[in-house]
Scaffold this motif. Sequence first.
Motif, PDB file in Angstrom:
ATOM      1  N   GLU A  47       0.338   4.603  13.978  1.00 38.58           N
ATOM      2  CA  GLU A  47       0.583   5.964  13.457  1.00 38.58           C
ATOM      3  C   GLU A  47       0.946   5.896  11.970  1.00 38.58           C
ATOM      4  O   GLU A  47       0.453   6.708  11.180  1.00 38.58           O
ATOM      5  CB  GLU A  47       1.710   6.673  14.222  1.00 38.58           C
ATOM      6  N   ASP A  48       1.803   4.926  11.626  1.00 41.13           N
ATOM      7  CA  ASP A  48       2.163   4.738  10.209  1.00 41.13           C
ATOM      8  C   ASP A  48       0.895   4.492   9.385  1.00 41.13           C
ATOM      9  O   ASP A  48       0.717   5.061   8.314  1.00 41.13           O
ATOM     10  CB  ASP A  48       3.068   3.506  10.018  1.00 41.13           C
ATOM     11  N   LEU A  49       0.050   3.625   9.930  1.00 35.83           N
ATOM     12  CA  LEU A  49      -1.175   3.249   9.235  1.00 35.83           C
ATOM     13  C   LEU A  49      -2.082   4.466   9.061  1.00 35.83           C
ATOM     14  O   LEU A  49      -2.638   4.685   7.981  1.00 35.83           O
ATOM     15  CB  LEU A  49      -1.893   2.164  10.053  1.00 35.83           C
ATOM     16  N   GLU A  50      -2.200   5.266  10.121  1.00 34.23           N
ATOM     17  CA  GLU A  50      -3.043   6.467  10.044  1.00 34.23           C
ATOM     18  C   GLU A  50      -2.525   7.446   9.001  1.00 34.23           C
ATOM     19  O   GLU A  50      -3.301   8.022   8.246  1.00 34.23           O
ATOM     20  CB  GLU A  50      -3.132   7.163  11.414  1.00 34.23           C
ATOM     21  N   SER A  51      -1.210   7.639   8.954  1.00 34.68           N
ATOM     22  CA  SER A  51      -0.684   8.604   7.977  1.00 34.68           C
ATOM     23  C   SER A  51      -0.841   8.068   6.545  1.00 34.68           C
ATOM     24  O   SER A  51      -1.097   8.829   5.624  1.00 34.68           O
ATOM     25  CB  SER A  51       0.744   9.029   8.298  1.00 34.68           C
ATOM     26  N   LEU A  52      -0.736   6.749   6.374  1.00 37.27           N
ATOM     27  CA  LEU A  52      -0.947   6.175   5.041  1.00 37.27           C
ATOM     28  C   LEU A  52      -2.419   6.285   4.630  1.00 37.27           C
ATOM     29  O   LEU A  52      -2.735   6.521   3.465  1.00 37.27           O
ATOM     30  CB  LEU A  52      -0.470   4.706   5.005  1.00 37.27           C
ATOM     31  N   LYS A  53      -3.311   6.140   5.607  1.00 39.14           N
ATOM     32  CA  LYS A  53      -4.743   6.307   5.324  1.00 39.14           C
ATOM     33  C   LYS A  53      -5.018   7.706   4.763  1.00 39.14           C
ATOM     34  O   LYS A  53      -5.826   7.853   3.844  1.00 39.14           O
ATOM     35  CB  LYS A  53      -5.571   6.128   6.608  1.00 39.14           C
ATOM     36  N   LYS A  54      -4.332   8.693   5.286  1.00 42.04           N
ATOM     37  CA  LYS A  54      -4.508  10.061   4.779  1.00 42.04           C
ATOM     38  C   LYS A  54      -4.055  10.182   3.337  1.00 42.04           C
ATOM     39  O   LYS A  54      -4.685  10.866   2.540  1.00 42.04           O
ATOM     40  CB  LYS A  54      -3.738  11.054   5.662  1.00 42.04           C
ATOM     41  N   VAL A  55      -2.971   9.470   2.998  1.00 41.03           N
ATOM     42  CA  VAL A  55      -2.483   9.465   1.619  1.00 41.03           C
ATOM     43  C   VAL A  55      -3.567   8.874   0.698  1.00 41.03           C
ATOM     44  O   VAL A  55      -3.745   9.314  -0.440  1.00 41.03           O
ATOM     45  CB  VAL A  55      -1.168   8.663   1.502  1.00 41.03           C
ATOM     46  N   TYR A  56      -4.287   7.879   1.209  1.00 45.06           N
ATOM     47  CA  TYR A  56      -5.373   7.252   0.455  1.00 45.06           C
ATOM     48  C   TYR A  56      -6.684   8.025   0.607  1.00 45.06           C
ATOM     49  O   TYR A  56      -7.730   7.558   0.200  1.00 45.06           O
ATOM     50  CB  TYR A  56      -5.561   5.786   0.893  1.00 45.06           C
ATOM     51  N   GLU A  57      -6.596   9.182   1.242  1.00 46.45           N
ATOM     52  CA  GLU A  57      -7.748  10.079   1.430  1.00 46.45           C
ATOM     53  C   GLU A  57      -8.916   9.396   2.126  1.00 46.45           C
ATOM     54  O   GLU A  57     -10.068   9.530   1.723  1.00 46.45           O
ATOM     55  CB  GLU A  57      -8.165  10.684   0.081  1.00 46.45           C
ATOM     56  N   LEU A  58      -8.600   8.615   3.169  1.00 46.30           N
ATOM     57  CA  LEU A  58      -9.648   7.920   3.927  1.00 46.30           C
ATOM     58  C   LEU A  58      -9.867   8.610   5.277  1.00 46.30           C
ATOM     59  O   LEU A  58      -8.938   9.108   5.869  1.00 46.30           O
ATOM     60  CB  LEU A  58      -9.253   6.477   4.166  1.00 46.30           C
TER      61      LEU A  58
ATOM     62  N   LEU B 206       0.837  -1.207   0.000  1.00 48.64           N
ATOM     63  CA  LEU B 206       0.000   0.000   0.000  1.00 48.64           C
ATOM     64  C   LEU B 206       0.869   1.253   0.000  1.00 48.64           C
ATOM     65  O   LEU B 206       0.572   2.234  -0.677  1.00 48.64           O
ATOM     66  CB  LEU B 206      -0.932   0.005   1.211  1.00 48.64           C
ATOM     67  N   PHE B 207       1.954   1.193   0.766  1.00 43.34           N
ATOM     68  CA  PHE B 207       2.862   2.332   0.869  1.00 43.34           C
ATOM     69  C   PHE B 207       3.482   2.648  -0.503  1.00 43.34           C
ATOM     70  O   PHE B 207       3.439   3.776  -0.983  1.00 43.34           O
ATOM     71  CB  PHE B 207       3.952   2.041   1.904  1.00 43.34           C
ATOM     72  N   TYR B 208       4.039   1.620  -1.155  1.00 43.62           N
ATOM     73  CA  TYR B 208       4.725   1.854  -2.430  1.00 43.62           C
ATOM     74  C   TYR B 208       3.751   2.080  -3.590  1.00 43.62           C
ATOM     75  O   TYR B 208       4.073   2.788  -4.543  1.00 43.62           O
ATOM     76  CB  TYR B 208       5.728   0.735  -2.736  1.00 43.62           C
ATOM     77  N   LEU B 209       2.562   1.501  -3.460  1.00 43.67           N
ATOM     78  CA  LEU B 209       1.515   1.746  -4.458  1.00 43.67           C
ATOM     79  C   LEU B 209       1.188   3.238  -4.506  1.00 43.67           C
ATOM     80  O   LEU B 209       0.963   3.808  -5.575  1.00 43.67           O
ATOM     81  CB  LEU B 209       0.271   0.947  -4.060  1.00 43.67           C
TER      82      LEU B 209
ATOM     83  N   PHE C  69      -1.192   7.515  -9.299  1.00 48.84           N
ATOM     84  CA  PHE C  69      -1.898   7.111  -8.087  1.00 48.84           C
ATOM     85  C   PHE C  69      -2.984   8.113  -7.695  1.00 48.84           C
ATOM     86  O   PHE C  69      -4.129   7.749  -7.442  1.00 48.84           O
ATOM     87  CB  PHE C  69      -0.926   6.899  -6.920  1.00 48.84           C
ATOM     88  N   LYS C  70      -2.620   9.399  -7.648  1.00 48.14           N
ATOM     89  CA  LYS C  70      -3.568  10.442  -7.228  1.00 48.14           C
ATOM     90  C   LYS C  70      -4.770  10.511  -8.170  1.00 48.14           C
ATOM     91  O   LYS C  70      -5.901  10.678  -7.734  1.00 48.14           O
ATOM     92  CB  LYS C  70      -2.877  11.816  -7.172  1.00 48.14           C
ATOM     93  N   VAL C  71      -4.506  10.378  -9.472  1.00 47.47           N
ATOM     94  CA  VAL C  71      -5.574  10.419 -10.477  1.00 47.47           C
ATOM     95  C   VAL C  71      -6.531   9.254 -10.264  1.00 47.47           C
ATOM     96  O   VAL C  71      -7.748   9.428 -10.211  1.00 47.47           O
ATOM     97  CB  VAL C  71      -4.973  10.340 -11.908  1.00 47.47           C
ATOM     98  N   VAL C  72      -5.954   8.056 -10.149  1.00 48.43           N
ATOM     99  CA  VAL C  72      -6.754   6.843  -9.977  1.00 48.43           C
ATOM    100  C   VAL C  72      -7.581   6.930  -8.691  1.00 48.43           C
ATOM    101  O   VAL C  72      -8.769   6.606  -8.674  1.00 48.43           O
ATOM    102  CB  VAL C  72      -5.842   5.593  -9.973  1.00 48.43           C
ATOM    103  N   LEU C  73      -6.949   7.405  -7.630  1.00 45.29           N
ATOM    104  CA  LEU C  73      -7.626   7.544  -6.342  1.00 45.29           C
ATOM    105  C   LEU C  73      -8.829   8.479  -6.461  1.00 45.29           C
ATOM    106  O   LEU C  73      -9.911   8.186  -5.947  1.00 45.29           O
ATOM    107  CB  LEU C  73      -6.633   8.091  -5.310  1.00 45.29           C
ATOM    108  N   ALA C  74      -8.627   9.567  -7.164  1.00 46.01           N
ATOM    109  CA  ALA C  74      -9.692  10.568  -7.318  1.00 46.01           C
ATOM    110  C   ALA C  74     -10.896  10.005  -8.079  1.00 46.01           C
ATOM    111  O   ALA C  74     -12.023  10.476  -7.892  1.00 46.01           O
ATOM    112  CB  ALA C  74      -9.147  11.799  -8.037  1.00 46.01           C
ATOM    113  N   LEU C  75     -10.668   9.001  -8.911  1.00 45.26           N
ATOM    114  CA  LEU C  75     -11.742   8.447  -9.736  1.00 45.26           C
ATOM    115  C   LEU C  75     -12.471   7.266  -9.091  1.00 45.26           C
ATOM    116  O   LEU C  75     -13.429   6.748  -9.654  1.00 45.26           O
ATOM    117  CB  LEU C  75     -11.185   8.024 -11.104  1.00 45.26           C
ATOM    118  N   LEU C  76     -12.013   6.846  -7.907  1.00 43.38           N
ATOM    119  CA  LEU C  76     -12.678   5.719  -7.241  1.00 43.38           C
ATOM    120  C   LEU C  76     -14.072   6.131  -6.770  1.00 43.38           C
ATOM    121  O   LEU C  76     -14.270   7.241  -6.281  1.00 43.38           O
ATOM    122  CB  LEU C  76     -11.871   5.241  -6.027  1.00 43.38           C
ATOM    123  N   SER C  77     -15.010   5.215  -6.903  1.00 48.05           N
ATOM    124  CA  SER C  77     -16.374   5.473  -6.420  1.00 48.05           C
ATOM    125  C   SER C  77     -16.403   5.341  -4.901  1.00 48.05           C
ATOM    126  O   SER C  77     -15.437   4.879  -4.281  1.00 48.05           O
ATOM    127  CB  SER C  77     -17.339   4.466  -7.035  1.00 48.05           C
ATOM    128  N   LYS C  78     -17.531   5.702  -4.318  1.00 42.89           N
ATOM    129  CA  LYS C  78     -17.696   5.587  -2.867  1.00 42.89           C
ATOM    130  C   LYS C  78     -17.523   4.140  -2.406  1.00 42.89           C
ATOM    131  O   LYS C  78     -16.847   3.870  -1.412  1.00 42.89           O
ATOM    132  CB  LYS C  78     -19.109   6.081  -2.514  1.00 42.89           C
TER     133      LYS C  78
END
Length: 131
Positions: A120-131, A78-81, A87-96
């Motif tokens: 903490e690592d997990l929480e900061s990665l969640k932010k990268v995934y905009e969750l 998940l981190f390297y993905l 990545f940002k483009v694809v993430l933005a296009l994901l449905s709910k």
Amino acid sequence: EKLRIYEPSNAYDFGQIINAVHANKDKAACADLLTITDPKKLPVLLSNKLEGEILLMFIQSLEHYVAGKDPGLVYQHLFYLSKAERFKVVLALLSKNEKEEVRQLFDLLSENQSDQYSLEDLESLKKVYEL
């Protein structure tokens, strides 16, 4: 017929395997591929080919086949993905609903702690995934 999964040496090989795995909707084979692929190589192997369907297939494969056995590996992927081109483009296009699948995988990682990441690592990665 079971797909033959081998460690890809370059982006072209990786793309070929991903296409075959995706065409067959073979999440177990996808999990095999992600298990033998060094997470650090993912951005290079994906090149500029990351698509929403591929991201979701990765998420589902990691959730159903890898998270229970090796949550640390899932975290690394998940981190390297998130470092991959597009990545940002694809993430933005994901449905709910698709975002919800990603959230489920993160929830699974919180439940199955690993010494390879902290909450903490997990929480900061969640932010990268905009969750």
